[in-house]
Design a protein around this motif. Structure first.
Motif, PDB file in Angstrom:
ATOM      1  N   ARG A   1       1.073   4.306  -3.099  1.00 49.66           N
ATOM      2  CA  ARG A   1       1.016   5.763  -2.949  1.00 49.66           C
ATOM      3  C   ARG A   1       2.263   6.416  -3.546  1.00 49.66           C
ATOM      4  NH1 ARG A   1      -1.152   3.911   2.022  1.00 49.66           N
ATOM      5  NH2 ARG A   1       0.876   4.078   3.064  1.00 49.66           N
TER       6      ARG A   1
ATOM      7  N   GLN B   1       2.140   6.513  -7.449  1.00 55.02           N
ATOM      8  CA  GLN B   1       1.339   7.599  -7.999  1.00 55.02           C
ATOM      9  C   GLN B   1       2.078   8.929  -7.883  1.00 55.02           C
ATOM     10  OE1 GLN B   1      -0.277  10.317  -6.411  1.00 55.02           O
ATOM     11  NE2 GLN B   1      -1.362  10.993  -8.280  1.00 55.02           N
ATOM     12  N   ARG B   2       2.714   9.164  -6.757  1.00 46.66           N
ATOM     13  CA  ARG B   2       3.393  10.445  -6.551  1.00 46.66           C
ATOM     14  C   ARG B   2       4.547  10.629  -7.538  1.00 46.66           C
ATOM     15  NH1 ARG B   2       7.105  11.454  -1.411  1.00 46.66           N
ATOM     16  NH2 ARG B   2       8.676  10.777  -2.934  1.00 46.66           N
TER      17      ARG B   2
ATOM     18  N   ALA C   1       0.833  -1.203   0.000  1.00 49.65           N
ATOM     19  CA  ALA C   1       0.000   0.000   0.000  1.00 49.65           C
ATOM     20  C   ALA C   1       0.868   1.253   0.000  1.00 49.65           C
ATOM     21  CB  ALA C   1      -0.936  -0.007   1.208  1.00 49.65           C
ATOM     22  N   GLY C   2       1.959   1.223   0.752  1.00 54.89           N
ATOM     23  CA  GLY C   2       2.875   2.359   0.757  1.00 54.89           C
ATOM     24  C   GLY C   2       3.506   2.582  -0.606  1.00 54.89           C
TER      25      GLY C   2
ATOM     26  N   TYR D   1      -6.911   6.821  -7.473  1.00 55.14           N
ATOM     27  CA  TYR D   1      -5.857   6.039  -8.121  1.00 55.14           C
ATOM     28  C   TYR D   1      -5.516   4.745  -7.391  1.00 55.14           C
ATOM     29  CZ  TYR D   1      -2.708   7.720  -4.476  1.00 55.14           C
ATOM     30  OH  TYR D   1      -2.118   7.961  -3.277  1.00 55.14           O
ATOM     31  N   HIS D   2      -5.825   4.638  -6.082  1.00 55.25           N
ATOM     32  CA  HIS D   2      -5.454   3.448  -5.299  1.00 55.25           C
ATOM     33  C   HIS D   2      -6.713   2.689  -4.921  1.00 55.25           C
ATOM     34  CE1 HIS D   2      -3.375   1.607  -1.495  1.00 55.25           C
ATOM     35  NE2 HIS D   2      -3.555   0.728  -2.478  1.00 55.25           N
TER      36      HIS D   2
END
Length: 426
Positions: A343, A346-347, A339-340, A359-360
């Motif tokens: 994120r 995407q960044r 999960a990390g 997006y997630h």
């Protein structure tokens, strides 16, 4: 105003005549004496009810085009009086035919495109009711390609002796025996982190296909996976392996099994989504959860998890040892790391790749179920969208995706290195 015959009109008229003649020919065939006769077909708006004078065994529904029709094959039934009542809605006419001694067919001619919804038998098996759900032309075409939908017999009828059925044997590909590990590219230093890139679909499984230009998901994902590998190898900071480097089929367990056997530090499965809505666009990152975050995540999982099923046979039955590992606390840690990374992806990739606002997402995706390997499924865009399809299929688009993914991977492992050093220093 004058109306003239065109070639298309004549062809349509001919098809309708042939359909009527074919149906009429079977209507006079011998019918079984111990089947439920069709006593009425009642159409009230979008509700349809078929009534029988005795119990029937079950049914299946499918769609026909040019002209648009809904056909229902009813097991253990015989044709009866053509008692079509109602009308004025989506149905313009109803016809019957006896397709075999054991099966009667009811055909509904449609005024507007529709599909069967909420079909069920009465408990005594003497009536079948369903709704007509209106759909767009594209929705009708999509449903047309799905084939038959089975309508199970009522529970009370399950104990009846089954009718004799003919059977055929259809060859299917055997499940792969033994896992051939791919070559690992990059620095020979075994201490460098290993990333396994999985190009989704392949071989007989093309994945999603763009209706307009014929672009196939399996080709796009392979090109993107290769571009990501090449971009990562330029930095020399990580080692890389591809689950497939050509057009071959792998069952889902083989995909994450490769990552596990290579002791991968990160697993990324590359895909390209599709949707009935041609306007849907943008990238999405999925991570594992037994509970889907929304309907779209559940739809994706249902579609992708069927990749192992050919002709109804599951080629990737999960072994007991993997099942037991899945409940281990190790997977919880892997899911948190995944999960990390989602994120972070995407960044870091947003300057290169257009993402969806949400997006997630979370889904129970089989390909992400390596319990000890952080894993994400990256839907790089919608192959069903004109702009996304062009971006995903172009060398420039593939290179941009590769740069974005590579940035995220390098930041991810740099963070892990700092954390290790901090723990060692502390």
């Amino acid at each position: 105003m004058k109306f003239g015959w065109t070639a298309d009109t004549a062809a349509l008229h001919t098809r309708r005549m042939l359909n009527s003649l074919a149906l009429a020919s079977v209507m006079f065939a011998a019918t079984p004496g111990n089947a439920g006769g069709i006593s009425a077909v009642d159409v009230r708006g979008d509700q349809v009810t078929l009534r029988f004078d005795d119990s029937v065994d079950g049914a299946s529904a499918f769609l026909l085009n040019e002209p648009r029709r809904i056909a229902l094959d009813i097991s253990g039934a015989r044709i009866g009086a053509n008692g079509f009542t109602g009308g004025g809605g989506a149905v313009s006419a109803v016809r019957q035919g006896q397709v075999s001694d054991e099966t009667a067919r009811v055909v509904l001619d449609l005024v507007t495109p529709a599909i069967v919804s909420n079909a069920q038998f009465a408990q005594d098996g003497k009536s079948l009711s369903f709704s007509l759900q209106g759909v767009s032309d594209s929705g009708f075409r999509a449903a047309l390609g799905k084939g038959r939908a089975r309508i199970d017999a009522p529970t009370a009828m399950m104990a009846r002796a089954p009718r004799r059925m003919h059977s055929i044997t259809v060859p299917i590909p055997a499940a792969a025996r033994g896992l051939v590990l791919p070559a690992v590219a990059g620095p020979r230093d075994g201490a460098r982190p290993l990333v396994v890139i999985d190009a989704g679909h392949g071989g007989h499984d093309p994945g999603a296909i763009n209706r307009e230009n014929g672009k196939r998901e399996k080709d796009v994902t392979l090109a993107i996976a290769q571009a990501i590998r090449d971009q990562l190898l330029k930095s020399g900071r990580v080692r890389v392996a591809l689950t497939r480097d050509d057009d071959r089929f792998l069952i889902l367990q083989e995909r994450y099994g490769i990552a596990r056997k290579l002791n991968a530090d990160l697993f990324i499965s590359i895909h390209a989504d599709s949707a009935e809505n041609d306007e849907a666009h943008g990238a999405t990152v999925y991570t594992l959860s037994e509970t889907a975050s929304d309907r779209e995540a559940a739809r994706l999982a249902a579609r992708e998890n069927k990749a192992d099923i050919i002709n109804g046979v599951n080629l990737g039955g999960q072994s007991g040892d993997v099942s037991s590992i899945l409940i281990d606390l190790t997977q919880r840690e892997s899911m948190n790391i995944s999960a990390g990374f989602a994120r972070l992806l995407q960044r870091e990739a947003a300057p290169y790749v257009p993402f969806r606002s949400a997006y997630h997402r979370f889904a129970s995706l089989m390909v992400l179920k390596a319990p000890d390997t952080p894993s994400v499924l990256f839907e790089t865009g919608y192959i069903s969208n004109v702009d996304d399809s062009a971006f995903l299929s172009s060398r420039e688009g593939q290179d941009r995706i590769a740069r974005g993914v590579a940035r995220a991977i390098e930041v991810h492992f740099a963070r892990k290195l700092v954390m290790r050093e901090d723990r060692a220093g502390g």
